[in-house]
Design a protein around this motif. Structure first.
Motif, PDB file in Angstrom:
ATOM      1  N   ALA A  94       0.816  -1.214   0.000  1.00 49.18           N
ATOM      2  CA  ALA A  94       0.000   0.000   0.000  1.00 49.18           C
ATOM      3  C   ALA A  94       0.851   1.265   0.000  1.00 49.18           C
ATOM      4  CB  ALA A  94      -0.931  -0.003   1.208  1.00 49.18           C
ATOM      5  N   ASN A  95       2.143   1.151   0.317  1.00 49.07           N
ATOM      6  CA  ASN A  95       3.027   2.316   0.357  1.00 49.07           C
ATOM      7  C   ASN A  95       3.625   2.666  -1.005  1.00 49.07           C
ATOM      8  OD1 ASN A  95       2.722   2.600   3.175  1.00 49.07           O
ATOM      9  ND2 ASN A  95       4.295   1.049   3.538  1.00 49.07           N
ATOM     10  N   ASP A  96       3.444   1.801  -1.992  1.00 48.99           N
ATOM     11  CA  ASP A  96       4.016   2.029  -3.324  1.00 48.99           C
ATOM     12  C   ASP A  96       3.093   2.916  -4.147  1.00 48.99           C
ATOM     13  OD1 ASP A  96       6.281   0.424  -2.822  1.00 48.99           O
ATOM     14  OD2 ASP A  96       5.131  -1.382  -3.291  1.00 48.99           O
ATOM     15  N   SER A  97       2.954   4.166  -3.722  1.00 49.91           N
ATOM     16  CA  SER A  97       1.972   5.058  -4.340  1.00 49.91           C
ATOM     17  C   SER A  97       2.265   5.313  -5.815  1.00 49.91           C
ATOM     18  CB  SER A  97       1.921   6.384  -3.582  1.00 49.91           C
ATOM     19  OG  SER A  97       3.200   6.998  -3.545  1.00 49.91           O
ATOM     20  N   THR A  98       3.535   5.445  -6.186  1.00 49.15           N
ATOM     21  CA  THR A  98       3.878   5.725  -7.582  1.00 49.15           C
ATOM     22  C   THR A  98       3.497   4.567  -8.489  1.00 49.15           C
ATOM     23  OG1 THR A  98       5.713   7.135  -6.881  1.00 49.15           O
ATOM     24  CG2 THR A  98       5.732   6.364  -9.154  1.00 49.15           C
ATOM     25  N   LEU A  99       3.733   3.340  -8.039  1.00 45.62           N
ATOM     26  CA  LEU A  99       3.398   2.170  -8.845  1.00 45.62           C
ATOM     27  C   LEU A  99       1.904   1.892  -8.841  1.00 45.62           C
ATOM     28  CD1 LEU A  99       6.305  -0.237  -7.817  1.00 45.62           C
ATOM     29  CD2 LEU A  99       6.165   1.288  -9.794  1.00 45.62           C
ATOM     30  N   LEU A 100       1.245   2.219  -7.747  1.00 49.15           N
ATOM     31  CA  LEU A 100      -0.206   1.991  -7.667  1.00 49.15           C
ATOM     32  C   LEU A 100      -0.968   3.028  -8.484  1.00 49.15           C
ATOM     33  CD1 LEU A 100      -0.557   1.157  -3.861  1.00 49.15           C
ATOM     34  CD2 LEU A 100      -0.638  -0.443  -5.779  1.00 49.15           C
ATOM     35  N   ASN A 101      -0.375   4.204  -8.680  1.00 49.90           N
ATOM     36  CA  ASN A 101      -1.027   5.272  -9.447  1.00 49.90           C
ATOM     37  C   ASN A 101      -0.039   5.834 -10.472  1.00 49.90           C
ATOM     38  OD1 ASN A 101      -3.632   5.613  -7.748  1.00 49.90           O
ATOM     39  ND2 ASN A 101      -1.990   5.751  -6.240  1.00 49.90           N
ATOM     40  N   ARG A 246       2.149  -2.930 -18.525  1.00 54.31           N
ATOM     41  CA  ARG A 246       2.276  -3.014 -17.076  1.00 54.31           C
ATOM     42  C   ARG A 246       0.886  -2.931 -16.469  1.00 54.31           C
ATOM     43  NH1 ARG A 246       6.350   1.770 -15.942  1.00 54.31           N
ATOM     44  NH2 ARG A 246       5.317   2.561 -17.811  1.00 54.31           N
ATOM     45  N   ALA A 247       0.633  -3.777 -15.488  1.00 60.12           N
ATOM     46  CA  ALA A 247      -0.674  -3.787 -14.831  1.00 60.12           C
ATOM     47  C   ALA A 247      -0.494  -4.275 -13.402  1.00 60.12           C
ATOM     48  CB  ALA A 247      -1.654  -4.689 -15.574  1.00 60.12           C
ATOM     49  N   ASN A 248      -1.385  -3.844 -12.525  1.00 50.24           N
ATOM     50  CA  ASN A 248      -1.316  -4.234 -11.120  1.00 50.24           C
ATOM     51  C   ASN A 248      -2.316  -5.338 -10.824  1.00 50.24           C
ATOM     52  OD1 ASN A 248       0.660  -2.315 -10.647  1.00 50.24           O
ATOM     53  ND2 ASN A 248      -0.784  -0.766  -9.920  1.00 50.24           N
ATOM     54  N   LEU A 249      -1.857  -6.300 -10.039  1.00 49.33           N
ATOM     55  CA  LEU A 249      -2.707  -7.404  -9.608  1.00 49.33           C
ATOM     56  C   LEU A 249      -3.189  -7.139  -8.192  1.00 49.33           C
ATOM     57  CD1 LEU A 249      -3.751 -10.280 -10.424  1.00 49.33           C
ATOM     58  CD2 LEU A 249      -1.737 -11.188  -9.223  1.00 49.33           C
ATOM     59  N   TYR A 250      -4.505  -7.272  -7.979  1.00 49.04           N
ATOM     60  CA  TYR A 250      -5.114  -7.014  -6.676  1.00 49.04           C
ATOM     61  C   TYR A 250      -5.951  -8.213  -6.242  1.00 49.04           C
ATOM     62  CZ  TYR A 250      -4.204  -2.038  -7.737  1.00 49.04           C
ATOM     63  OH  TYR A 250      -3.630  -0.845  -8.060  1.00 49.04           O
ATOM     64  N   ALA A 258       0.924  -7.423  -6.783  1.00 51.95           N
ATOM     65  CA  ALA A 258       2.156  -7.350  -7.581  1.00 51.95           C
ATOM     66  C   ALA A 258       1.964  -6.460  -8.803  1.00 51.95           C
ATOM     67  CB  ALA A 258       2.582  -8.747  -8.023  1.00 51.95           C
ATOM     68  N   LEU A 259       3.081  -5.865  -9.233  1.00 52.39           N
ATOM     69  CA  LEU A 259       3.149  -5.173 -10.514  1.00 52.39           C
ATOM     70  C   LEU A 259       3.637  -6.188 -11.547  1.00 52.39           C
ATOM     71  CD1 LEU A 259       3.318  -2.759 -12.494  1.00 52.39           C
ATOM     72  CD2 LEU A 259       5.613  -2.314 -11.582  1.00 52.39           C
ATOM     73  N   LEU A 291      -7.279  -7.618 -12.156  1.00 53.49           N
ATOM     74  CA  LEU A 291      -6.188  -6.957 -12.888  1.00 53.49           C
ATOM     75  C   LEU A 291      -6.635  -5.544 -13.242  1.00 53.49           C
ATOM     76  CD1 LEU A 291      -3.336  -7.732 -13.993  1.00 53.49           C
ATOM     77  CD2 LEU A 291      -4.438  -8.088 -16.216  1.00 53.49           C
ATOM     78  N   SER A 292      -5.779  -4.551 -12.921  1.00 53.62           N
ATOM     79  CA  SER A 292      -6.178  -3.158 -13.117  1.00 53.62           C
ATOM     80  C   SER A 292      -4.944  -2.272 -13.297  1.00 53.62           C
ATOM     81  CB  SER A 292      -6.998  -2.680 -11.911  1.00 53.62           C
ATOM     82  OG  SER A 292      -7.459  -1.368 -12.084  1.00 53.62           O
ATOM     83  N   THR A 293      -5.173  -0.956 -13.442  1.00 54.43           N
ATOM     84  CA  THR A 293      -4.115   0.074 -13.530  1.00 54.43           C
ATOM     85  C   THR A 293      -3.182  -0.236 -14.694  1.00 54.43           C
ATOM     86  OG1 THR A 293      -4.168  -0.035 -11.106  1.00 54.43           O
ATOM     87  CG2 THR A 293      -2.654   1.506 -12.092  1.00 54.43           C
ATOM     88  N   PHE A 294      -3.696  -0.142 -15.904  1.00 55.43           N
ATOM     89  CA  PHE A 294      -2.947  -0.528 -17.097  1.00 55.43           C
ATOM     90  C   PHE A 294      -2.118   0.633 -17.660  1.00 55.43           C
ATOM     91  CE2 PHE A 294      -6.886  -2.998 -16.941  1.00 55.43           C
ATOM     92  CZ  PHE A 294      -6.386  -4.292 -16.940  1.00 55.43           C
ATOM     93  N   VAL A 295      -0.892   0.297 -18.074  1.00 51.28           N
ATOM     94  CA  VAL A 295      -0.060   1.215 -18.853  1.00 51.28           C
ATOM     95  C   VAL A 295       0.448   0.413 -20.051  1.00 51.28           C
ATOM     96  CG1 VAL A 295       1.975   2.688 -18.924  1.00 51.28           C
ATOM     97  CG2 VAL A 295       0.639   2.513 -16.808  1.00 51.28           C
ATOM     98  N   LEU A 296      -0.124   0.722 -21.238  1.00 56.76           N
ATOM     99  CA  LEU A 296       0.223   0.005 -22.464  1.00 56.76           C
ATOM    100  C   LEU A 296       1.015   0.953 -23.358  1.00 56.76           C
ATOM    101  CD1 LEU A 296      -0.029  -2.521 -24.252  1.00 56.76           C
ATOM    102  CD2 LEU A 296      -2.214  -1.604 -25.089  1.00 56.76           C
ATOM    103  N   GLU A 297       2.278   0.618 -23.609  1.00 58.82           N
ATOM    104  CA  GLU A 297       3.173   1.492 -24.363  1.00 58.82           C
ATOM    105  C   GLU A 297       3.632   0.832 -25.656  1.00 58.82           C
ATOM    106  OE1 GLU A 297       6.043   3.577 -21.256  1.00 58.82           O
ATOM    107  OE2 GLU A 297       5.777   1.435 -20.822  1.00 58.82           O
ATOM    108  N   ARG A 298       3.646   1.627 -26.716  1.00 49.37           N
ATOM    109  CA  ARG A 298       4.297   1.198 -27.961  1.00 49.37           C
ATOM    110  C   ARG A 298       5.661   1.846 -27.971  1.00 49.37           C
ATOM    111  NH1 ARG A 298       5.254   2.980 -33.193  1.00 49.37           N
ATOM    112  NH2 ARG A 298       5.258   1.317 -34.779  1.00 49.37           N
ATOM    113  N   ARG A 299       6.697   1.031 -27.882  1.00 52.91           N
ATOM    114  CA  ARG A 299       8.051   1.530 -27.715  1.00 52.91           C
ATOM    115  C   ARG A 299       8.586   2.118 -29.019  1.00 52.91           C
ATOM    116  NH1 ARG A 299       8.804   2.240 -22.764  1.00 52.91           N
ATOM    117  NH2 ARG A 299      11.031   1.740 -22.795  1.00 52.91           N
ATOM    118  N   PRO A 300       9.472   3.135 -28.935  1.00 57.93           N
ATOM    119  CA  PRO A 300      10.053   3.735 -30.148  1.00 57.93           C
ATOM    120  C   PRO A 300      10.814   2.698 -30.967  1.00 57.93           C
ATOM    121  CG  PRO A 300      10.461   5.116 -28.232  1.00 57.93           C
ATOM    122  CD  PRO A 300       9.903   3.826 -27.706  1.00 57.93           C
TER     123      PRO A 300
END
Length: 351
Positions: A94-101, A246-250, A258-259, A291-300
């Motif tokens: 719960a302290n990993d605020s940057t990864l959770l949001n 990247r996605a968070n598992l709850y 986990a991330l 599964l939530s908090t998705f970050v889907l990136e297309r890399r350069p």
């Protein structure tokens, strides 16, 4: 957190490489010898008087400064600890605020005269078309007479104005909702100008706005694969390329587990990108999982190309229950490159 440790590790690696380059490429500067006139010498008689001597062997032991060595020792210990778990399944708390949001926008208050302050407040940092952009201005300790906002494309050097509007509000809070337009794509500068005590003040910040290159549409049936719970994520790809998800598992009651990170080269159309949760991070949690908090990136693909983003149709997907005991007890093993990084850190630490 693992990313923080990795960032520090990379920094120290750069320092070490630079230090090593300096050590081994900086040749000593030799002073030119003085020209001295001498009388002729009988070399035969001199050689007979001087006994032959073997050249001395000099051993030079070079060491890093103690402070740098201690830093490498700490980083070696931290990296070794990280290697007990795979990078694709990092435990969360719960302290990993940057990864959770990961998409949170953090307002920065700007100090004004007489102890007043002002800040731009946004709901998030990255936006996907056609999401509107809600801009708020919060001012404390100062009466504001009027406020306006403008958006400029940073790809055009900040000269192209995308939209300019007057904000509504009072009592230190002003806001406006800006509906997206087709040409909003890439980094955007937000400027908020307000009047107070006969003077104009301007605040600026930046956001990322993009047309989604891929869309997460759902998840398939989770299953066991060795020591991992495998989660097939369904993706509709508009633009083919190398993607990272990247996605968070709850747990069902929103307790972070986990991330999860997965990467693959995806073709255009409906495809699957797998995420994996390692058994050890699941051991103390019971399903059902979410599964939530998705970050889907297309890399350069080439240098200079910008990272592009996808999005998800839903903010979260239920995964259901899973028998963690069905996973194997096979320990995870770091790959060769990870072991080489650890050996390098240990060597620099003098271990």
């Amino acid at each position: 957190m693992k990313y923080k440790k990795l960032a520090i590790t990379i920094t120290l690696l750069v320092v070490a490489v630079g230090y090593g380059i300096y050590r081994y490429t900086a040749e000593p500067t030799l002073k030119p010898s003085l020209a001295v006139a001498v009388a002729p010498v009988d070399l035969v008689s001199v050689q007979s008087k001087v006994p032959s001597m073997k050249p001395k062997q000099i051993t030079v032991v070079e060491k890093l400064p103690q402070s740098i060595s201690d830093s490498f020792q700490l980083m070696a210990q931290a990296y070794a600890s990280d290697l007990t778990l795979p990078a694709y399944s990092i435990p969360l708390s719960a302290n990993d605020s940057t990864l959770l949001n990961p998409n949170a926008y953090i307002p920065q208050a700007v100090l004004l005269q007489d102890g007043a302050s002002a800040s731009i407040v946004l709901p998030q940092y990255r936006f996907s078309f056609p999401e509107p952009v809600v801009v708020k201005l919060e001012v404390k300790g100062l009466a504001v007479n009027g406020a306006s906002v403008s958006l400029r494309s940073e790809l055009a050097g900040g000269t192209e104005v995308l939209v300019a509007k007057t904000m509504l509000g009072s009592d230190g809070e002003w806001a406006i909702t800006l509906d997206a337009e087709e040409d909003w794509d890439g980094p955007i500068e937000i400027s908020v100008t307000f009047s107070a005590k006969g003077k104009k003040q301007t605040l600026k910040t930046g956001i990322e706005y993009s047309h989604p290159t891929a869309t997460i549409t759902g998840v398939g049936d989770i299953r066991a694969e060795g020591s991992d719970m495998l989660i097939p994520v369904k993706v509709d790809v508009e633009l083919a390329g190398y993607y990272r998800l990247r996605a968070n598992l709850y747990t069902a009651d929103k307790q972070p587990i986990a991330l999860l990170t997965g990467s693959d080269k995806l073709t255009q159309g409906s495809v699957v990108l797998d995420l994996k949760a390692y058994k050890e991070v699941l051991a103390q949690y019971k399903g059902p999982y979410v599964l939530s908090t998705f970050v889907l990136e297309r890399r350069p693909a080439v240098p200079g190309e910008l990272t592009q983003y996808g999005h998800s149709e839903e903010p979260a997907y239920e995964l259901g229950d899973f028998a963690v005991e069905s996973l194997s007890d096979e320990p995870w093993q770091p790959d060769e490159q990870e072991m080489q990084r650890l050996e390098f850190l240990q060597k620099m630490a003098g271990d």
